[in-house]
Design an enzyme around this catalytic site. Structure first.
Site, short mmCIF file in Angstrom:
data_model
loop_
_atom_site.label_atom_id
_atom_site.label_comp_id
_atom_site.label_asym_id
_atom_site.label_seq_id
_atom_site.Cartn_x
_atom_site.Cartn_y
_atom_site.Cartn_z
N LYS A 189 -24.85 14.46 3.32
CA LYS A 189 -23.98 13.78 2.36
C LYS A 189 -24.12 14.56 1.06
O LYS A 189 -25.07 14.36 0.29
CB LYS A 189 -24.42 12.33 2.17
N GLU A 265 -37.45 14.81 -3.20
CA GLU A 265 -37.56 15.79 -4.29
C GLU A 265 -36.79 15.19 -5.46
O GLU A 265 -35.56 15.12 -5.45
CB GLU A 265 -36.99 17.14 -3.85
N CYS A 299 -33.75 20.82 -11.85
CA CYS A 299 -34.85 19.86 -11.80
C CYS A 299 -36.13 20.48 -12.35
O CYS A 299 -36.97 19.78 -12.90
CB CYS A 299 -35.08 19.40 -10.36
N GLU A 401 -35.82 12.11 -18.52
CA GLU A 401 -35.17 13.33 -18.05
C GLU A 401 -33.72 13.30 -18.57
O GLU A 401 -32.96 12.40 -18.24
CB GLU A 401 -35.15 13.37 -16.52
P1 NAD Z 1 -28.39 11.35 -7.90
O1 NAD Z 1 -29.67 10.71 -7.53
O2 NAD Z 1 -27.49 10.60 -8.80
O3 NAD Z 1 -27.52 11.68 -6.61
C1 NAD Z 1 -28.03 12.49 -5.57
C2 NAD Z 1 -27.33 12.15 -4.27
O4 NAD Z 1 -27.68 10.83 -3.87
C3 NAD Z 1 -25.80 12.17 -4.36
O5 NAD Z 1 -25.29 12.73 -3.17
C4 NAD Z 1 -25.46 10.68 -4.46
O6 NAD Z 1 -24.16 10.37 -4.01
C5 NAD Z 1 -26.52 10.08 -3.57
N1 NAD Z 1 -26.84 8.68 -3.83
C6 NAD Z 1 -26.83 8.02 -5.01
N2 NAD Z 1 -27.21 6.73 -4.84
C7 NAD Z 1 -27.47 6.58 -3.52
C8 NAD Z 1 -27.92 5.48 -2.72
N3 NAD Z 1 -28.19 4.29 -3.25
N4 NAD Z 1 -28.09 5.68 -1.41
C9 NAD Z 1 -27.85 6.89 -0.86
N5 NAD Z 1 -27.42 7.96 -1.54
C10 NAD Z 1 -27.25 7.82 -2.88
O7 NAD Z 1 -28.77 12.77 -8.51
P2 NAD Z 1 -27.78 13.85 -9.14
O8 NAD Z 1 -27.32 13.31 -10.46
O9 NAD Z 1 -26.81 14.28 -8.13
O10 NAD Z 1 -28.78 15.08 -9.39
C11 NAD Z 1 -29.58 15.22 -10.52
C12 NAD Z 1 -30.98 14.70 -10.25
O11 NAD Z 1 -31.54 15.40 -9.15
C13 NAD Z 1 -31.94 14.95 -11.39
O12 NAD Z 1 -32.75 13.82 -11.55
C14 NAD Z 1 -32.77 16.12 -10.92
O13 NAD Z 1 -34.05 16.24 -11.50
C15 NAD Z 1 -32.85 15.84 -9.47
N6 NAD Z 1 -33.17 17.06 -8.73
C16 NAD Z 1 -34.44 17.19 -8.19
C17 NAD Z 1 -34.78 18.35 -7.51
C18 NAD Z 1 -36.16 18.55 -6.92
O14 NAD Z 1 -36.31 19.46 -6.12
N7 NAD Z 1 -37.15 17.75 -7.28
C19 NAD Z 1 -33.82 19.37 -7.37
C20 NAD Z 1 -32.55 19.20 -7.93
C21 NAD Z 1 -32.24 18.03 -8.60
#
Ligand code: NAD
Length: 497
Positions: A189, A265, A299, A401
């Site tokens: 997804k 992650e 991230c 963040e």
């Molecule tokens: P997000 O958590 O908003 O969304 C990530 C994914 O999860 C999307 O595909 C979204 O549609 C899905 N999602 C959201 N709510 C959900 C739910 N309740 N159930 C299932 N799926 C759901 O994150 P984002 O805004 O896309 O990305 C930015 C974030 O990602 C930042 O916090 C960043 O630090 C983190 N990040 C972490 C790493 C790592 O390796 N630790 C790497 C990249 C990004």
């Protein structure tokens, strides 16, 4: 440049479809818009999966689990995965165009990092699975005949792969490659903001000979949409997620039903510590990248910088110069070094922190607002690189963040103080330490509460080493053998001789 040839479903409206069982699938709740963050123009429409499409994707993956993929010898799966990497490289320009159109990041960045890493992820895990050994012990038994006791890896099953928008192809393949190498089937997804490269990869999978149903993609949002439907689906055996910490918490609750394994992650609020004995040129170059690369949407990015007082003023002045040298602009322009944020919604969030910093009395060293852009780009989600000093450590600017091109810089007086400041956060993803004192480097690295500690570097990593966060930055480790551990069940077999 090659145009994006991702097949758009014949849903009547030409919306980007799901990829299920090796074919593009239209249908779903509705379609939603995908907009280019550079100028706000419409990239296209995307089909949002409902329950029926999620069921179809999971069913295709479950059916594929009973097929040839998991029974292939590891060396044969590795050959197919190398062909996937070849396919990404052969269609480099199409992947590049799609990624840039979805994210707005400069072509130079996506061509250097995102697309090559998409291919490299398949090569690394193909080679790893081919060469991975299992534990085998010859045992003594009381009757003297002995036994052979060994562990054997079997695929975990159908893996849900939930991805963010900041490094779409890179982070998605970082999970899909080891999952497939281990013989699993996946349902991906991608983020609703960046749906295209995951879809394009379906064509590459087909061409490489990955059996239908092993790689599936469904589109949609998180809560009450494809993401939640997928993570709650009883046909999912494990969930691997990259995204925000709060989303991780919601997904862990979904995973608790049926006791499914998770790999998380999550977010970060990463510190850099610059000691006065550092090579300041290197520290500045590294901190400029770690703070502003990908418009701060990494991230692993730095949002808190602690600088030893003797070099604080010089460091801040030079970081300001570096920030002001960044050039926002069209992704394809050679001089562009800064893209926009992913969306207007995300820009509103980041600008909210910019306003709050001012209201709390921060000294704004540079930035703090929206840059003047040519009229053609005025609809884009552009934002100024921003540096603050002078805020207390309990400010939301220093604790939350932000995920934008910004950092707060604060002086410190000794090593203990720097470590205490850097560790005073709910997150624990990574840090970077800048010093030429070898003993200090080891001392500080040992005391940082993080998953990754860089010394005199940032974003430098052999993909076979462990990757993941401490505290609220994640659960588990991926990378190298750690990925193989997550994507397999280790079965203990004991044969009495
Ligand atoms: P997000 O958590 O908003 O969304 C990530 C994914 O999860 C999307 O595909 C979204 O549609 C899905 N999602 C959201 N709510 C959900 C739910 N309740 N159930 C299932 N799926 C759901 O994150 P984002 O805004 O896309 O990305 C930015 C974030 O990602 C930042 O916090 C960043 O630090 C983190 N990040 C972490 C790493 C790592 O390796 N630790 C790497 C990249 C990004």
């Amino acid at each position: 440049m090659e145009t994006v040839t991702t097949q758009r479903t014949a849903a009547g409206d030409g919306a980007l479809g799901h990829f299920v069982g090796g074919a593009y699938l239209s249908g779903g709740n509705r379609t939603f818009e995908n907009r280019n963050p550079v100028d706000g123009s419409l990239v296209g429409h995307v089909t949002e999966a409902g329950g029926a499409e999620v069921d179809a994707a999971v069913a295709a993956a479950r059916a594929a689990l009973g097929g040839p993929w998991r029974r292939l010898a590891a060396a044969d799966r590795a050959r197919v995965l190398h062909r996937v990497a070849d396919g990404i490289e052969a269609r480099f320009d199409a992947f590049l165009a799609a990624e840039v159109r979805d994210t707005g990041k400069p072509n130079s960045l996506a061509a250097l990092i995102d697309i090559p890493r998409g291919a490299a992820n398949f090569r690394v895990f193909a080679d790893l699975i081919k060469n991975a050994g299992d534990e085998v012990f010859a045992m003594a038994t009381p009757d003297g005949t002995g036994a052979i006791n060994y562990g054997v890896r079997v695929p975990k099953g159908v893996i849900a792969v939930i991805c963010p928008w900041n490094l779409p192809l890179l982070l998605m393949t970082w999970k899909v490659a080891p999952a497939l190498a281990c013989g699993n089937a996946v349902v991906v997804k991608p983020s609703e903001e960046t749906p295209t490269t995951a879809t394009l990869l379906g064509e590459v999978m087909n061409a490489a000979g990955v059996p239908p149903g092993v790689y599936n993609v469904i589109h949609g949002f998180g809560p009450d949409s494809a993401g939640e439907l997928l993570t709650r689906h009883a046909g999912i055996d494990a969930i691997t997620f990259t995204g925000e910490t709060r989303t991780g918490e919601a997904i862990m609750k979904a995973a608790a039903v049926g006791v499914r394994d998770v790999s998380m992650e999550l977010g970060g609020k990463n510190p850099a510590i610059v000691f006065a004995d550092a090579n300041l040129d290197h520290a500045l170059e590294g901190t400029t990248r770690s703070t502003f690369a990908n418009c701060g949407q990494v991230c692993l990015g730095t949002e808190r910088v602690y600088v030893e007082r003797a070099v604080f003023a010089e460091f801040v002045a030079r970081l300001k110069t570096a920030a002001e040298r960044l050039r926002p602009g069209r992704p394809e322009a050679a001089e562009t070094t800064l893209g926009p944020l992913i969306s207007q919604q995300h820009r509103d969030k980041v600008l909210g922190y910019y306003q709050r910093a001012r209201a709390e009395g921060a000294e704004v060293i540079t930035g703090g607002g929206i840059p003047d852009m040519p009229a053609a780009l005025a609809g884009g989600s552009w934002i100024q690189p921003t540096i603050w000093t002078g805020l207390p450590e309990d400010s939301a600017i220093v604790r939350d963040e932000i995920f934008g091109p910004c950092c707060h810089v604060r002086p410190f007086d000794d090593e203990d103080e720097a470590i205490a400041l850097a560790n005073d956060t709910l997150y624990g993803l990574c840090c970077s330490v800048w010093t030429q004192n070898l003993a200090r480097a080891h001392r500080v690295a040992a005391r940082m509460d993080v998953g990754l500690c860089w010394v005199n570097s940032w974003f430098l990593r052999d993909l076979r080493t462990p990757f993941g966060g401490a505290k609220r930055s994640g659960i588990g480790r991926e990378g190298g053998m750690h990925s193989l551990a997550f994507y397999t069940e280790l079965r203990n077999v004991c044969i009495k001789l």
